[in-house]
Design a protein around this motif. Structure first.
Motif, PDB file in Angstrom:
ATOM      1  N   UNK A 250      36.233  42.322  52.212  1.00  0.00           N
ATOM      2  CA  UNK A 250      36.410  43.750  52.469  1.00  0.00           C
ATOM      3  C   UNK A 250      37.864  44.124  52.740  1.00  0.00           C
ATOM      4  N   UNK A 251      38.582  43.284  53.485  1.00  0.00           N
ATOM      5  CA  UNK A 251      39.982  43.657  53.759  1.00  0.00           C
ATOM      6  C   UNK A 251      40.838  43.636  52.486  1.00  0.00           C
ATOM      7  N   UNK A 252      40.528  42.702  51.569  1.00  0.00           N
ATOM      8  CA  UNK A 252      41.270  42.662  50.297  1.00  0.00           C
ATOM      9  C   UNK A 252      40.950  43.900  49.457  1.00  0.00           C
ATOM     10  N   UNK A 314      38.737  44.030  42.491  1.00  0.00           N
ATOM     11  CA  UNK A 314      39.235  42.851  43.203  1.00  0.00           C
ATOM     12  C   UNK A 314      39.959  41.901  42.248  1.00  0.00           C
ATOM     13  N   UNK A 315      39.433  41.769  41.036  1.00  0.00           N
ATOM     14  CA  UNK A 315      40.011  40.816  40.089  1.00  0.00           C
ATOM     15  C   UNK A 315      40.977  41.502  39.133  1.00  0.00           C
ATOM     16  N   UNK A 375      42.204  34.948  37.336  1.00  0.00           N
ATOM     17  CA  UNK A 375      42.339  35.962  38.380  1.00  0.00           C
ATOM     18  C   UNK A 375      41.076  36.022  39.240  1.00  0.00           C
ATOM     19  N   UNK A 378      41.178  33.125  41.584  1.00  0.00           N
ATOM     20  CA  UNK A 378      42.162  33.360  42.654  1.00  0.00           C
ATOM     21  C   UNK A 378      41.601  34.332  43.690  1.00  0.00           C
ATOM     22  N   UNK A 379      40.970  35.396  43.212  1.00  0.00           N
ATOM     23  CA  UNK A 379      40.389  36.371  44.146  1.00  0.00           C
ATOM     24  C   UNK A 379      39.257  35.727  44.941  1.00  0.00           C
ATOM     25  N   UNK A 382      40.371  33.664  47.852  1.00  0.00           N
ATOM     26  CA  UNK A 382      41.288  34.319  48.798  1.00  0.00           C
ATOM     27  C   UNK A 382      40.855  34.260  50.261  1.00  0.00           C
ATOM     28  N   UNK A 386      44.610  28.796  54.071  1.00  0.00           N
ATOM     29  CA  UNK A 386      45.551  28.387  53.021  1.00  0.00           C
ATOM     30  C   UNK A 386      45.383  26.959  52.511  1.00  0.00           C
ATOM     31  N   UNK A 387      45.251  25.998  53.390  1.00  0.00           N
ATOM     32  CA  UNK A 387      45.194  24.598  52.942  1.00  0.00           C
ATOM     33  C   UNK A 387      43.950  24.361  52.074  1.00  0.00           C
ATOM     34  N   UNK A 389      42.338  26.675  50.477  1.00  0.00           N
ATOM     35  CA  UNK A 389      42.501  27.511  49.287  1.00  0.00           C
ATOM     36  C   UNK A 389      43.262  26.765  48.201  1.00  0.00           C
ATOM     37  N   UNK A 390      44.372  26.143  48.594  1.00  0.00           N
ATOM     38  CA  UNK A 390      45.191  25.398  47.632  1.00  0.00           C
ATOM     39  C   UNK A 390      44.347  24.326  46.941  1.00  0.00           C
ATOM     40  N   UNK A 393      41.819  25.931  44.542  1.00  0.00           N
ATOM     41  CA  UNK A 393      42.442  26.547  43.366  1.00  0.00           C
ATOM     42  C   UNK A 393      42.803  25.490  42.334  1.00  0.00           C
TER      43      UNK A 393
END
Lengths: 404, 404
Positions: A250-252, A314-315, A375, A378-379, A382, A386-387, A389-390, A393
């Motif tokens: 929601x924040x994105x 989003x995408x 994309x 990636x979305x 999100x 971070x760790x 996520x990397x 991805x």
């Protein structure tokens, strides 16, 4: 070596899906079961509860031999485009049949309905356009158009989501892949829209609801799931710290709508009739995704249509990017998500006859379809820390899942 | 009624700022002190620790009579554009003088340096271009260009950030607002780049570092702050649950870079020389904003330049939108952020002579400068929880702060 295609989301893979695979294999007498599966976002415009890799693994452990990806641009669409992408993908792999679940398990009503449509296509299309012009939602306009050409709700229940999809599969097979035999089996799952898990057969919707509410695989939910799905759900949660639902985005979504000028929002696929102003106005005061959708929804703008639009926002999928592929009659590639030895054997055997490029990693090909996939991925990741996520991805560019 | 303008960020307002206001008022013999303050993002490309409204209130309680907003497009720029926006804004309000802090408190070196520049403008500009072409950063190229026309580092310390800005103010006053008298006072704060709070006079950088590390106004930090700033910092934290730093925006920045096609990233203000590829490549494997910047930074791409670029990415400022205003010689409006009775009296007295529209709320005017402001504000409040975010976003369309 015969192959049967199935069209799936596996969100997540449950006992009803296992039954579908088993019955379809029997009915089709296939040696190899090929599933074309949506990736990270699903037909109704929702993020998948866990990523495509863990869902692929669960499927391979429960009877599927080969999983290919339904490209994002086709996956998050109404039934006609969704089916088109799926059928074109399975056709590229030269499956002999496609087997889907339906309310009563007979293929004849689907074939007759299609026959009828084919003979009265112009009437169907003009009625559909008229319905849309009058402000009906796409499903309502389609149902009305079907009634116009003699396919009544009584003869063929268009209200059942599986029938809508099944009919769409038949239509696309007949239009673009006439060598494929359409098959159907009777569903034994509980109703698609059921909201409570009850026993061994439960809808994916009710299972997700239970999982998301408890943030663990409850004993209750695990009743309706093969052990391999339970394992994959737990593994993903441990690796990523989340199960995905719209609230995590929601924040994105808020950020995206608020910081994109209206004239740019206009270009997003599905942004019609000045919806961009309504979105901008509504998001300002919405406290959650649910609240946002609730305020946005009208008779005309159905929840599903709006959810799909939010996904494309989003995408960042534009009208131009989407129409290029949606209106095409061929698919630029087939992407492997995973396989077992049977799946691999099938590919080896047919390889020389298959014209469509088969890719194992997106970097093997350049396509706007793959850009959109990238994309979307990636979305999707999100909301992860971070760790994590990397790490996730990276999988997008790694090899498909293999089980032995 | 005489007015003196000051150019500020107040991130946050500290004892050094209170001294600047007091000394400037004495030196200028002004009745009204007008501050042009950056809004939610600052010159070095950082989010302000607390929002513009609470910073405005703290300023009004410590000697400033009127606070106006330096528009986002000018606020997040190198010193020349930053000064231009600030000087044009203060000139629009017809201030009699502008007073800034400098290392030794004498105006003559600034005036002489400008005189020199004016006489050798072509040499300066060709040297600047040459330096930039050779790959120097803007500050380095500007310093070299100044040396070329005889303003040596020895005569005039361009390494001191306050001198760079002061020189820029003088240049802009002389170019666009010659009715304004430039004044300077000697700074008594500790060094701009100091990283530790020491005593009553501490740099804003060191104060922010202490605040962000402790997530409370420590006794140590409060030594360097007026009580009103301590109150506003606490109030904002209670209302919004955050103090802002770049790390709170890292997931948004990651999302933005990953989901925006390279050909669109190209249009972002400050995206030069194929930087978009470098950003896309680097963000994939970065675990934090700090990590990202650290990997991105080179001799050519300074930390500040890259931070500004990240800010423009976050707010979606395009080259086209920016150049429209940066190259213009007039400012389309002056926006009031807050005032006391003296500030109000000044406005009432001068109102009829002021040609530039003075606005209290952004909805009073249509301007691409305000659109950018709106997007900057939306991006700024994105890390807040939804309920708090809604409340703060509303303030953007509310009245200015008034104290009595």
């Amino acid at each position: 070596m015969k192959a049967c295609g199935i069209i799936v989301e596996y969100n997540p893979f449950h006992n009803g899906h296992a039954y579908h695979v088993k019955e379809s294999k029997e009915k089709s007498k296939a040696d190899c079961m090929i599933a074309v599966m949506s990736g990270h976002f699903l037909q109704r415009g929702e993020p998948a509860i866990i990523d495509k890799w863990h869902r692929t693994k669960a499927a391979l452990q429960s009877g599927v031999d080969l999983v290919i990806e339904l490209p994002y641009i086709f996956a998050v669409q109404h039934s006609d485009y969704f089916s088109k992408g799926a059928v074109l993908s399975l056709n590229a792999l030269q499956v002999d049949s496609i087997c889907f679940g339906s309310e009563n398990g007979a293929i004849t009503p689907f074939l007759e309905a299609y026959q009828n449509l084919n003979e009265r296509l112009e009437d169907y299309e003009s009625s559909l356009r008229e319905g849309l012009d009058q402000g009906l939602s796409y499903p309502d306009a389609a149902r009305l158009a079907n009634e116009t050409i003699g396919i009544s709700v009584e003869a063929f229940d268009f209200a059942a989501p599986n029938n809508i999809l099944g009919y769409s599969y038949v239509k696309q097979i007949k239009s673009y892949a006439s060598a494929i035999e359409p098959l159907t089996i009777k569903r034994i799952e509980s109703n698609y829209h059921d909201t409570h898990v009850s026993g061994r057969m439960a809808s994916a919707t009710s299972i997700r609801k239970e999982l998301l509410a408890n943030r663990e695989v409850t004993e209750h939910a695990s009743l309706a799931l093969p052990q391999s799905t339970v394992d994959e759900l737990n593994t993903y949660y441990n690796e990523s710290k989340v199960w995905h639902d719209w609230e995590s985005y929601f924040n994105l979504l808020h950020y995206k709508i608020m910081t994109t000028p209206t004239e740019e929002l206009k270009h997003i696929h599905g942004m019609d009739e000045g919806l961009e102003y309504r979105l901008k106005q509504t998001i300002r005061s919405s406290t959650s995704f649910f609240d946002f959708m609730h305020r946005l929804k009208t008779k005309r703008y159905t929840w599903t249509r709006l959810q799909r639009l939010c996904t494309h926002l989003l995408t960042g999928l534009t009208k131009q990017q989407a129409s290029l592929h949606l209106e095409s009659e061929y698919i630029p590639y087939v992407r492997l998500l995973g396989m077992n030895q049977t799946g691999q054997a099938y590919l080896n055997r047919r390889k020389k006859d298959i014209e469509t490029p088969i890719i194992a990693q997106p970097q093997q090909l350049t396509s706007t379809l793959l850009d959109a996939e990238e994309r979307a991925t990636a979305a999707y990741f999100s909301p992860l820390p971070p760790v994590q996520r990397i790490k996730h991805l990276k999988k997008e560019y790694g090899p498909p899942v293999r089980i032995h």
